[in-house]
Design a protein around this motif. Structure first.
Motif, PDB file in Angstrom:
ATOM      1  N   ASP A  91      31.632  47.575  45.992  1.00  0.00           N
ATOM      2  CA  ASP A  91      31.282  46.760  47.151  1.00  0.00           C
ATOM      3  C   ASP A  91      32.432  46.737  48.152  1.00  0.00           C
ATOM      4  O   ASP A  91      33.460  47.407  47.953  1.00  0.00           O
ATOM      5  CB  ASP A  91      30.884  45.336  46.724  1.00  0.00           C
ATOM      6  CG  ASP A  91      32.015  44.581  46.036  1.00  0.00           C
ATOM      7  OD1 ASP A  91      33.185  45.002  46.158  1.00  0.00           O
ATOM      8  OD2 ASP A  91      31.726  43.558  45.379  1.00  0.00           O
ATOM      9  N   SER A  92      32.287  45.950  49.219  1.00  0.00           N
ATOM     10  CA  SER A  92      33.287  45.943  50.286  1.00  0.00           C
ATOM     11  C   SER A  92      34.628  45.387  49.823  1.00  0.00           C
ATOM     12  O   SER A  92      35.655  45.604  50.477  1.00  0.00           O
ATOM     13  CB  SER A  92      32.774  45.128  51.479  1.00  0.00           C
ATOM     14  OG  SER A  92      32.457  43.799  51.089  1.00  0.00           O
ATOM     15  N   SER A  93      34.647  44.670  48.686  1.00  0.00           N
ATOM     16  CA  SER A  93      35.898  44.143  48.135  1.00  0.00           C
ATOM     17  C   SER A  93      36.527  45.077  47.115  1.00  0.00           C
ATOM     18  O   SER A  93      37.581  44.764  46.565  1.00  0.00           O
ATOM     19  CB  SER A  93      35.652  42.767  47.487  1.00  0.00           C
ATOM     20  OG  SER A  93      35.166  41.834  48.432  1.00  0.00           O
ATOM     21  N   HIS A  95      35.086  45.954  44.236  1.00  0.00           N
ATOM     22  CA  HIS A  95      34.622  45.664  42.886  1.00  0.00           C
ATOM     23  C   HIS A  95      33.501  46.631  42.494  1.00  0.00           C
ATOM     24  O   HIS A  95      32.631  46.944  43.311  1.00  0.00           O
ATOM     25  CB  HIS A  95      34.107  44.222  42.792  1.00  0.00           C
ATOM     26  CG  HIS A  95      35.148  43.200  43.087  1.00  0.00           C
ATOM     27  ND1 HIS A  95      34.906  42.081  43.849  1.00  0.00           N
ATOM     28  CD2 HIS A  95      36.458  43.141  42.750  1.00  0.00           C
ATOM     29  CE1 HIS A  95      36.006  41.360  43.958  1.00  0.00           C
ATOM     30  NE2 HIS A  95      36.972  41.988  43.302  1.00  0.00           N
ATOM     31  N   VAL A  97      30.120  47.516  41.143  1.00  0.00           N
ATOM     32  CA  VAL A  97      28.844  46.833  40.930  1.00  0.00           C
ATOM     33  C   VAL A  97      27.872  47.669  40.106  1.00  0.00           C
ATOM     34  O   VAL A  97      26.928  47.143  39.523  1.00  0.00           O
ATOM     35  CB  VAL A  97      28.192  46.445  42.276  1.00  0.00           C
ATOM     36  CG1 VAL A  97      29.072  45.469  43.029  1.00  0.00           C
ATOM     37  CG2 VAL A  97      27.917  47.677  43.133  1.00  0.00           C
ATOM     38  N   ASP A 119      22.520  46.624  40.802  1.00  0.00           N
ATOM     39  CA  ASP A 119      23.786  46.593  40.087  1.00  0.00           C
ATOM     40  C   ASP A 119      23.564  46.943  38.615  1.00  0.00           C
ATOM     41  O   ASP A 119      22.453  47.329  38.228  1.00  0.00           O
ATOM     42  CB  ASP A 119      24.464  45.226  40.247  1.00  0.00           C
ATOM     43  CG  ASP A 119      23.613  44.070  39.721  1.00  0.00           C
ATOM     44  OD1 ASP A 119      22.668  44.320  38.936  1.00  0.00           O
ATOM     45  OD2 ASP A 119      23.891  42.914  40.085  1.00  0.00           O
ATOM     46  N   VAL A 125      21.459  44.483  44.932  1.00  0.00           N
ATOM     47  CA  VAL A 125      22.717  44.008  45.500  1.00  0.00           C
ATOM     48  C   VAL A 125      22.457  43.341  46.847  1.00  0.00           C
ATOM     49  O   VAL A 125      21.395  43.502  47.451  1.00  0.00           O
ATOM     50  CB  VAL A 125      23.718  45.168  45.664  1.00  0.00           C
ATOM     51  CG1 VAL A 125      24.046  45.785  44.312  1.00  0.00           C
ATOM     52  CG2 VAL A 125      23.192  46.219  46.632  1.00  0.00           C
ATOM     53  N   GLN A 126      23.417  42.578  47.318  1.00  0.00           N
ATOM     54  CA  GLN A 126      23.311  41.941  48.625  1.00  0.00           C
ATOM     55  C   GLN A 126      23.441  42.987  49.736  1.00  0.00           C
ATOM     56  O   GLN A 126      24.016  44.058  49.528  1.00  0.00           O
ATOM     57  CB  GLN A 126      24.397  40.882  48.778  1.00  0.00           C
ATOM     58  CG  GLN A 126      24.258  39.708  47.827  1.00  0.00           C
ATOM     59  CD  GLN A 126      25.333  38.661  48.049  1.00  0.00           C
ATOM     60  OE1 GLN A 126      26.301  38.896  48.756  1.00  0.00           O
ATOM     61  NE2 GLN A 126      25.158  37.493  47.446  1.00  0.00           N
ATOM     62  N   GLY A 128      24.882  44.957  52.799  1.00  0.00           N
ATOM     63  CA  GLY A 128      26.267  45.241  53.163  1.00  0.00           C
ATOM     64  C   GLY A 128      26.608  46.702  52.944  1.00  0.00           C
ATOM     65  O   GLY A 128      25.739  47.537  52.661  1.00  0.00           O
ATOM     66  N   TYR A 130      28.603  49.786  50.936  1.00  0.00           N
ATOM     67  CA  TYR A 130      29.024  50.130  49.579  1.00  0.00           C
ATOM     68  C   TYR A 130      29.579  51.558  49.573  1.00  0.00           C
ATOM     69  O   TYR A 130      29.195  52.389  50.396  1.00  0.00           O
ATOM     70  CB  TYR A 130      27.851  50.017  48.601  1.00  0.00           C
ATOM     71  CG  TYR A 130      27.383  48.588  48.433  1.00  0.00           C
ATOM     72  CD1 TYR A 130      27.848  47.795  47.388  1.00  0.00           C
ATOM     73  CD2 TYR A 130      26.493  48.017  49.343  1.00  0.00           C
ATOM     74  CE1 TYR A 130      27.432  46.483  47.242  1.00  0.00           C
ATOM     75  CE2 TYR A 130      26.086  46.702  49.214  1.00  0.00           C
ATOM     76  CZ  TYR A 130      26.553  45.941  48.157  1.00  0.00           C
ATOM     77  OH  TYR A 130      26.145  44.631  48.028  1.00  0.00           O
ATOM     78  N   GLU A 150      24.940  51.955  53.415  1.00  0.00           N
ATOM     79  CA  GLU A 150      24.652  50.583  53.823  1.00  0.00           C
ATOM     80  C   GLU A 150      23.311  50.136  53.249  1.00  0.00           C
ATOM     81  O   GLU A 150      22.323  50.875  53.301  1.00  0.00           O
ATOM     82  CB  GLU A 150      24.606  50.469  55.344  1.00  0.00           C
ATOM     83  CG  GLU A 150      24.359  49.043  55.830  1.00  0.00           C
ATOM     84  CD  GLU A 150      24.315  48.922  57.337  1.00  0.00           C
ATOM     85  OE1 GLU A 150      24.098  47.797  57.838  1.00  0.00           O
ATOM     86  OE2 GLU A 150      24.506  49.946  58.025  1.00  0.00           O
TER      87      GLU A 150
END
Length: 295
Positions: A91-93, A95, A97, A119, A125-126, A128, A130, A150
């Motif tokens: 993900d954008s952080s 992490h 998934v 995931d 997933v939300q 955003g 990836y 996206e």
């Protein structure tokens, strides 16, 4: 004396030949050693070289909502050398998934995996950005490359201006004005092409009505394939409504200057008496007190 001289010459020639032979042997041995070193260095360089990775995605924007449109993306990759391959979704952080491939030994060549926007637990997933990250571990060194994807499952906004459902109009040309998400496409029922939408998402079109009740639908679709729709019913009225005045009777005489006008009309009729608006009840009846002039 001559014989000694000849013997001496022969000995010198013999020594010279032997010296040249030893030098040739030394040169040959040195050449073999150099070639061996070059082969060793070349092999070592090949052995420690990191694999090269090339990759592409079939879709860089997906909307995994089960509508069969952009529900997944396929990642195609190739590696230049035999390697152990792992593929993860971050993900954008940063992490992880989803793990799509874990430590699989693969030969030189091409491979592919698909991601459906879920995931490791199977949940979607939300929305955003990836990263689909490919890691190839060679004999000594490793290489890594990523592709951005996206996820967008949010339908576009779609609003109409001054067009309530059940509206009654007299003109056969209905003007439809509204706003949607910039970049979205708007389609009207039965239209062969989409409606023009400006850079701010605004649109304006005309729709020709038939006598009576007309039903139509506007549908907006964004780049990810998400859709939103609005249905409307509009009635075209081209004949005057039936209005029945039940009181007072025609040609009646009054001593009182105030007279009550009563009657019946369709419940959705806009009614006026002497240019004054009069409300029509749900049962179709109306009543209005009128101030008369003498005469």
């Amino acid at each position: 004396m001559r014989q000694d001289t000849s013997q001496h010459a022969r000995n010198r020639i013999k020594q010279r030949i032997q010296g040249e032979g030893y030098a040739g042997i030394a040169t040959t041995v040195l050449s073999i050693v150099v070639v061996g070193l070059l082969l060793t260095v070349t092999f070592a360089a090949e052995w420690v070289r990191a694999p090269e990775i090339n990759l592409t995605t079939s879709q860089s924007l997906i909307s995994p909502n089960g509508d069969q449109d952009r529900d997944f993306t396929t990642l195609t990759y190739s590696i230049s050398d035999d390697a152990t391959v792992s593929i993860q979704v971050l993900d954008s952080s940063g992490h992880v998934v989803r793990t799509l491939l874990q430590g699989e030994a693969q030969p030189t060549g091409q491979g592919f995996v698909s991601w459906d926007g879920s995931d490791d637990s199977g949940r979607r997933v939300q929305d955003g950005l990836y990263q689909l990250q490919v890691n190839a571990q060679g004999a000594v060194r490793s290489a890594s490359r990523s592709a951005l994807v996206e996820v967008d499952t949010t339908p576009p906004t779609l609003q109409l201006v001054n067009l309530p459902n059940g509206m009654r109009v007299r003109s056969p040309v209905l003007e439809i004005q509204g706003v949607t998400e910039p970049g979205a496409s708007v389609w009207l029922t039965g239209a062969p092409s989409p409606v023009t939408v400006d850079t701010e998402g605004r649109f304006l079109l005309q729709y020709r009505l038939q006598d009576g009740l007309n039903s139509f639908e506007l549908r907006a679709s964004d780049e990810a394939g998400n859709t939103a729709s609005i249905q409307r019913q509009v009635e075209l009225v081209t004949t005057a409504p039936d209005v029945l005045v039940t009181a007072p009777p025609d040609q009646a005489w009054f001593n009182n200057p105030i007279v009550t006008v009563r009657g019946e009309a369709p419940p959705d009729t806009t009614l006026t008496v002497n240019n004054q608006p009069v409300s029509v009840a749900a049962d179709g009846t109306f009543s209005y007190d009128l101030l008369l002039d003498e005469g």
